[in-house]
Structure formats: C-alpha cells, structure tokens
Design a protein around this motif. Structure first.
Motif, PDB file in Angstrom:
ATOM      1  N   UNK A 123      45.061   6.780 -77.876  1.00 11.71           N
ATOM      2  CA  UNK A 123      46.109   5.657 -77.918  1.00 11.71           C
ATOM      3  C   UNK A 123      46.069   5.010 -76.542  1.00 11.71           C
ATOM      4  N   UNK A 124      46.138   3.425 -76.496  1.00  8.31           N
ATOM      5  CA  UNK A 124      45.916   2.691 -75.369  1.00  8.31           C
ATOM      6  C   UNK A 124      47.283   2.801 -74.372  1.00  8.31           C
ATOM      7  N   UNK A 125      48.295   3.070 -74.919  1.00  8.26           N
ATOM      8  CA  UNK A 125      49.665   3.245 -74.192  1.00  8.26           C
ATOM      9  C   UNK A 125      49.247   4.752 -73.463  1.00  8.26           C
ATOM     10  N   UNK A 126      49.255   5.780 -74.315  1.00 13.74           N
ATOM     11  CA  UNK A 126      49.002   7.191 -73.694  1.00 13.74           C
ATOM     12  C   UNK A 126      47.994   7.200 -72.747  1.00 13.74           C
ATOM     13  N   UNK A 127      46.856   6.553 -72.938  1.00 11.71           N
ATOM     14  CA  UNK A 127      45.754   6.451 -71.953  1.00 11.71           C
ATOM     15  C   UNK A 127      45.852   5.781 -70.670  1.00 11.71           C
ATOM     16  N   UNK A 128      46.847   4.884 -70.559  1.00  7.43           N
ATOM     17  CA  UNK A 128      47.157   4.220 -69.499  1.00  7.43           C
ATOM     18  C   UNK A 128      48.058   5.246 -68.476  1.00  7.43           C
ATOM     19  N   UNK A 129      48.557   6.433 -68.952  1.00  8.77           N
ATOM     20  CA  UNK A 129      49.478   7.198 -68.250  1.00  8.77           C
ATOM     21  C   UNK A 129      49.191   8.528 -68.020  1.00  8.77           C
ATOM     22  N   UNK A 130      47.954   9.044 -68.763  1.00  5.43           N
ATOM     23  CA  UNK A 130      47.608  10.197 -68.707  1.00  5.43           C
ATOM     24  C   UNK A 130      46.163  10.720 -68.478  1.00  5.43           C
ATOM     25  N   UNK A 131      45.493   9.798 -67.750  1.00  7.56           N
ATOM     26  CA  UNK A 131      44.250  10.106 -67.420  1.00  7.56           C
ATOM     27  C   UNK A 131      44.103  11.391 -66.418  1.00  7.56           C
ATOM     28  N   UNK A 142      44.748 -12.293 -64.336  1.00  5.63           N
ATOM     29  CA  UNK A 142      44.640 -11.288 -63.195  1.00  5.63           C
ATOM     30  C   UNK A 142      43.551 -10.406 -63.544  1.00  5.63           C
ATOM     31  N   UNK A 143      43.336  -9.802 -64.615  1.00  2.72           N
ATOM     32  CA  UNK A 143      42.340  -8.619 -64.819  1.00  2.72           C
ATOM     33  C   UNK A 143      40.930  -9.112 -64.858  1.00  2.72           C
ATOM     34  N   UNK A 144      40.668 -10.604 -65.010  1.00  4.90           N
ATOM     35  CA  UNK A 144      39.433 -11.003 -64.910  1.00  4.90           C
ATOM     36  C   UNK A 144      39.122 -11.462 -63.333  1.00  4.90           C
ATOM     37  N   UNK A 145      40.335 -11.604 -62.539  1.00  2.00           N
ATOM     38  CA  UNK A 145      40.106 -12.422 -61.543  1.00  2.00           C
ATOM     39  C   UNK A 145      39.162 -11.661 -60.262  1.00  2.00           C
ATOM     40  N   UNK A 192      34.992   3.838 -74.589  1.00  2.00           N
ATOM     41  CA  UNK A 192      35.008   2.529 -74.010  1.00  2.00           C
ATOM     42  C   UNK A 192      36.581   2.285 -73.694  1.00  2.00           C
ATOM     43  N   UNK A 193      37.218   3.093 -72.961  1.00  5.83           N
ATOM     44  CA  UNK A 193      38.581   3.148 -72.355  1.00  5.83           C
ATOM     45  C   UNK A 193      38.576   2.474 -70.888  1.00  5.83           C
ATOM     46  N   UNK A 194      39.326   1.734 -70.520  1.00 10.05           N
ATOM     47  CA  UNK A 194      39.525   0.966 -69.123  1.00 10.05           C
ATOM     48  C   UNK A 194      41.146   1.344 -68.687  1.00 10.05           C
ATOM     49  N   UNK A 195      41.118   1.208 -67.438  1.00 11.48           N
ATOM     50  CA  UNK A 195      42.559   1.162 -67.054  1.00 11.48           C
ATOM     51  C   UNK A 195      42.813   0.806 -65.488  1.00 11.48           C
ATOM     52  N   UNK A 196      43.638   0.695 -64.907  1.00 12.94           N
ATOM     53  CA  UNK A 196      44.004   0.024 -63.706  1.00 12.94           C
ATOM     54  C   UNK A 196      43.855   1.249 -62.669  1.00 12.94           C
ATOM     55  N   UNK A 197      42.985   1.160 -61.649  1.00 15.16           N
ATOM     56  CA  UNK A 197      42.702   2.116 -60.749  1.00 15.16           C
ATOM     57  C   UNK A 197      43.986   2.336 -59.805  1.00 15.16           C
ATOM     58  N   UNK A 198      43.909   3.535 -59.344  1.00 17.58           N
ATOM     59  CA  UNK A 198      45.087   3.923 -58.224  1.00 17.58           C
ATOM     60  C   UNK A 198      45.380   2.718 -57.103  1.00 17.58           C
ATOM     61  N   UNK A 199      46.694   2.422 -57.047  1.00 13.92           N
ATOM     62  CA  UNK A 199      46.842   1.446 -55.927  1.00 13.92           C
ATOM     63  C   UNK A 199      46.689   2.145 -54.736  1.00 13.92           C
ATOM     64  N   UNK A 200      46.332   3.499 -54.490  1.00 13.84           N
ATOM     65  CA  UNK A 200      46.176   3.802 -53.143  1.00 13.84           C
ATOM     66  C   UNK A 200      44.647   4.250 -52.771  1.00 13.84           C
ATOM     67  N   UNK A 201      44.178   3.736 -51.720  1.00 16.65           N
ATOM     68  CA  UNK A 201      42.885   3.953 -51.314  1.00 16.65           C
ATOM     69  C   UNK A 201      42.789   4.851 -49.970  1.00 16.65           C
ATOM     70  N   UNK A 202      41.867   5.827 -50.023  1.00 12.72           N
ATOM     71  CA  UNK A 202      41.720   6.480 -48.843  1.00 12.72           C
ATOM     72  C   UNK A 202      40.348   6.746 -48.541  1.00 12.72           C
ATOM     73  N   UNK A 203      40.030   6.494 -47.138  1.00 10.78           N
ATOM     74  CA  UNK A 203      38.987   6.382 -46.642  1.00 10.78           C
ATOM     75  C   UNK A 203      38.226   7.642 -46.710  1.00 10.78           C
ATOM     76  N   UNK A 204      36.890   7.702 -47.550  1.00  8.38           N
ATOM     77  CA  UNK A 204      36.325   8.855 -47.925  1.00  8.38           C
ATOM     78  C   UNK A 204      36.538   9.632 -49.079  1.00  8.38           C
ATOM     79  N   UNK A 205      37.471   8.710 -49.817  1.00 10.89           N
ATOM     80  CA  UNK A 205      37.933   9.551 -51.167  1.00 10.89           C
ATOM     81  C   UNK A 205      37.967   8.345 -52.193  1.00 10.89           C
ATOM     82  N   UNK A 206      37.331   8.457 -53.307  1.00  9.61           N
ATOM     83  CA  UNK A 206      37.579   7.824 -54.560  1.00  9.61           C
ATOM     84  C   UNK A 206      37.666   8.639 -55.884  1.00  9.61           C
ATOM     85  N   UNK A 207      39.020   8.339 -56.255  1.00 11.03           N
ATOM     86  CA  UNK A 207      39.420   9.267 -57.579  1.00 11.03           C
ATOM     87  C   UNK A 207      38.339   9.323 -58.643  1.00 11.03           C
TER      88      UNK A 207
END
Length: 401
Positions: A82-90, A344-347, A365-380
């Motif tokens: 479900x798209x709603x569930x997927x957006x919050x539970x990856x 905005x999603x295509x910007x 084919x599931x996509x989501x918005x990435x974490x807003x936190x970015x750490x040097x040396x770490x990609x979720x």
C-alpha cells in the motif's frame, strides 16, 4: 550516539542497557546497533520509527494480527504494498504479536530485553493495558526507553479524548491561523501534527539513550503543536496581541512577505531586510519607494501594510511569476513561484539533493522521499516496507516462527 556493531560486552556505552546486547549488524549509519520496537499505527509513531531506521537503527514493527491499519488506508497499491504504508515503513521488520494474550506479552518482553527503546502511539488506556509503559517493561530491561506518543499526554483529564491531526490543528489555533481571512479556518495541507510529533519523539528517545537511563518519555501532539506556535504565542502571552489570519499567507511582522498574484500565477516574495527592499525597488522601477516615508523601512511598511501591499501587487501583475523569479532572484531577494507537489517531485532541486529514491533493489517499482538528514560517509539503504509478519523467524528464531 552511535553504538558500534559487535562492540565487546565489557565496552558498554552510556546508552547500552545492562543485559541488552547490541545486535550485530552489517548496516552502517549513526544509529547502527540500536534496536527499536515500534508498536504504532498510521503516522506519528511509524514516522518516528522511519526517521530512526533511515539512520541505521533496527526497527522491529510489532503489529496486531490484522496488521497496521495503514496497510489498507490508501486506494493505491504497488504489488502487495500500500502506497501510504510504504511511505512510512521502509526498512523495518514486521512481526505479529497479539499483545492482549500471554504469549504475545511474553514475546514482547523477549524483544524488550534486547532492545534500546520502544515507540507507541496508542491511546493511554491501551498503552497501559497492553503493557507498553516503562512501569511495565522497566523490570524486564531497566535501560529501556519507552516513548508514548498520544494526543494529550499519558495522564490528565483529557488523556483519553480521541486525537487526530485535524483535531489538534483545530484546538491549538493552527486552523484559525491558516487560510484567507474571508474563508473558513483551514487545515494545513499535510499531516503537520503527526509528522512534528514523530520528530519530537525521535529526539526525546535519542536524548534518553544518550543519557544512559531508561524511563518514560511522554510526547503529546497537543503540546508539540502549541510549542510550534512559539513567536505567535509569545506575542499573545506577553503583549496581549490578538493573532489573526492575514490575506495571502502574509507574515505578521514583515512586509512584503507573502504570496502575490502575477500575470500568470502566484509568486512568493519574502523581503526581510531593507537593503533587499532597496534592490527590489530598483528592479521594479519604483525608485521613489526607497525614500517614501510609507515604504522606506520595514516598520513603515508594516504600519501602512494595506496601501503598500496594494502598490506592490499592482506592479507584480505586470509580468509572470517566472519572469519575476528570473529578475529578482539574482539580487539575493527571496522569491519563488508557487508550485505543485508534482512539480516539486520532478524539480532540478529535488534531483540535485537525491530526494526521490527507489525502495528495495528496484524489482518493485516503489519510490519514496529520502531521509532529510545527510551524513558525510553514510547513505541510507532504503529497504522495502515489510509484508505482515515477514520477519518473525528472523526476529524470534524458529522456536516462535
């Protein structure tokens, strides 16, 4: 706090519970090695868990036999997801436990012994009934941090009142402050309360882990939203100012700082300093405004808000929104077209920040918005949302599978 995977038992940090071995993990991230139990549904609790999972924590989502209601709330399914569930539970692990049963409670206790924190967003009576408080679980693991996300707190005369994002926005004055003065009170266009509460809960959870002591964290959505009205509440409390809605999303103290209609769309213009006001006046060919006592300073523009905004609005309607952005942006003036979520999603900005990410290995084919936190040396690593009870054997072993 970062707990290194595989840390020897004698090298415990302040955040590690005695008798709580850190689960070995191949994942990286600042929270790698933390195990979080999430007993939540819909949005606030799961969003808190999502933020922690994105930073490398192992988040075990405990669901009732019928599953989180979010698995069915949206009409949109991508395969079994479900798209709603997927957006919050990856990236989480799902296990089904009937916490009303002795067996379910025993399994929860087994999880709690080897975990660092528990998140829940149920009603206070359900939280207590199901044994999800520190009072119930502290004997199992004294270092466990129990975070309760509720509408109005764990205690008090309003604790059991039903609470949803809509209701909290209404009660705290957010609706009354949103929208056009001639229109009805307006809800923010997204779940501002649930998301904000999830972030505050994550902060409280991590603060207790850094402290190195278990305990109860009480996060009320009402409290969170009222606290976010900070400077508006400060004006009301300390000066008696009656805070009201202003037309076109205007800022109460800065002029101009709002949206304006242009020849072909809406423009956001936000001028915070008089030096940018002078640049604006030159670009729109209104040099007289620089010295006009009604226009020259922020204080004057605030005093003469209505005629000032009318004059600016007339000028801005002589060209399109994109044209004004092209002309004003290079001057350092804060200006933007008012766009849509789809845009905005295509910007280019979104692409430049790698904000749209695939979940899993790309087979679904599931996509989501990435974490807003970015750490040097770490990609979720953004895993797929779990299927219901998918990780029972991985979490409990074959004995409870």
């Amino acid at each position: 706090m970062s707990v290194a995977p595989g840390r020897p038992k004698q090298a415990r940090t302040a955040g590690e519970a005695e008798g709580t071995p850190v689960t070995a993990s191949t994942s990286r991230g600042p929270l790698a090695g933390l195990r979080i139990i999430e007993v939540g549904h819909m949005l606030a609790g799961p969003y808190c868990g999502l933020l922690l999972a994105d930073m490398g924590a192992e988040v075990i989502k405990v669901e009732p036999p019928e599953g989180d209601i979010a698995r069915r709330v949206s009409p949109h399914f991508i395969g079994p997801h479900n798209a709603y569930f997927a957006s919050l539970n990856r990236s989480k692990k799902s296990v089904v436990l009937d916490l009303a049963s002795d067996a379910g409670r025993e399994a929860l206790h087994a999880l709690a012994r080897d975990s660092h924190a528990l998140i829940t967003n149920l009603r206070p009576s359900a939280i207590r009934k199901l044994g999800l408080t520190y009072r119930a679980l502290g004997a199992v693991n004294p270092k466990l941090v129990c975070v309760a996300l509720t509408g109005y707190g764990l205690q008090g005369p309003y604790a059991e009142n039903p609470a949803y994002d809509y209701v909290i926005q209404a009660l705290t004055g957010v609706m009354a402050l949103t929208g056009d003065p001639s229109a009805p009170p307006t809800k923010a266009g997204y779940s501002a309360v649930d998301n904000s509460a999830g972030m505050v809960a994550a902060m409280g959870l991590l603060a207790k882990i850094v402290e190195g002591q278990g305990g109860q964290v009480d996060v009320a959505m009402y409290d969170v939203m009222l606290s976010q009205l900070n400077y508006l509440a400060g004006a009301a409390l300390n000066t008696g100012e009656v805070v009201e809605r202003l037309a076109n999303s205007s800022h109460p103290y800065m002029v101009p700082a709002q949206i304006f209609p242009t020849a072909d769309g809406w423009l956001t213009l936000f001028i915070t300093h008089d030096k940018f006001w002078r640049k604006f006046c030159g670009e729109v060919n209104q040099p007289a405004w620089v010295d006009d006592p009604m226009f020259a300073t922020m204080e004057a523009r605030r005093t003469y808000r209505a005629p000032v905004l009318a004059a600016i609005g007339a000028v801005l309607q002589t060209a399109g929104a994109a044209e004004w952005v092209r002309r004003l942006g290079p001057l350092g003036i804060v200006v933007s077209e008012v766009g849509t979520l789809a845009a905005a999603l295509e910007a280019d900005l979104t692409r430049s920040r790698d904000l749209v990410v695939p979940l899993g290995d790309g087979d679904v084919p599931l996509r989501a918005i990435a974490s807003p936190l970015k750490f040097e040396g770490y990609t979720p690593s953004y895993g797929l949302p779990p299927l219901l009870d998918q990780h029972r054997e991985a979490v409990f072993g074959k004995a409870l599978a």
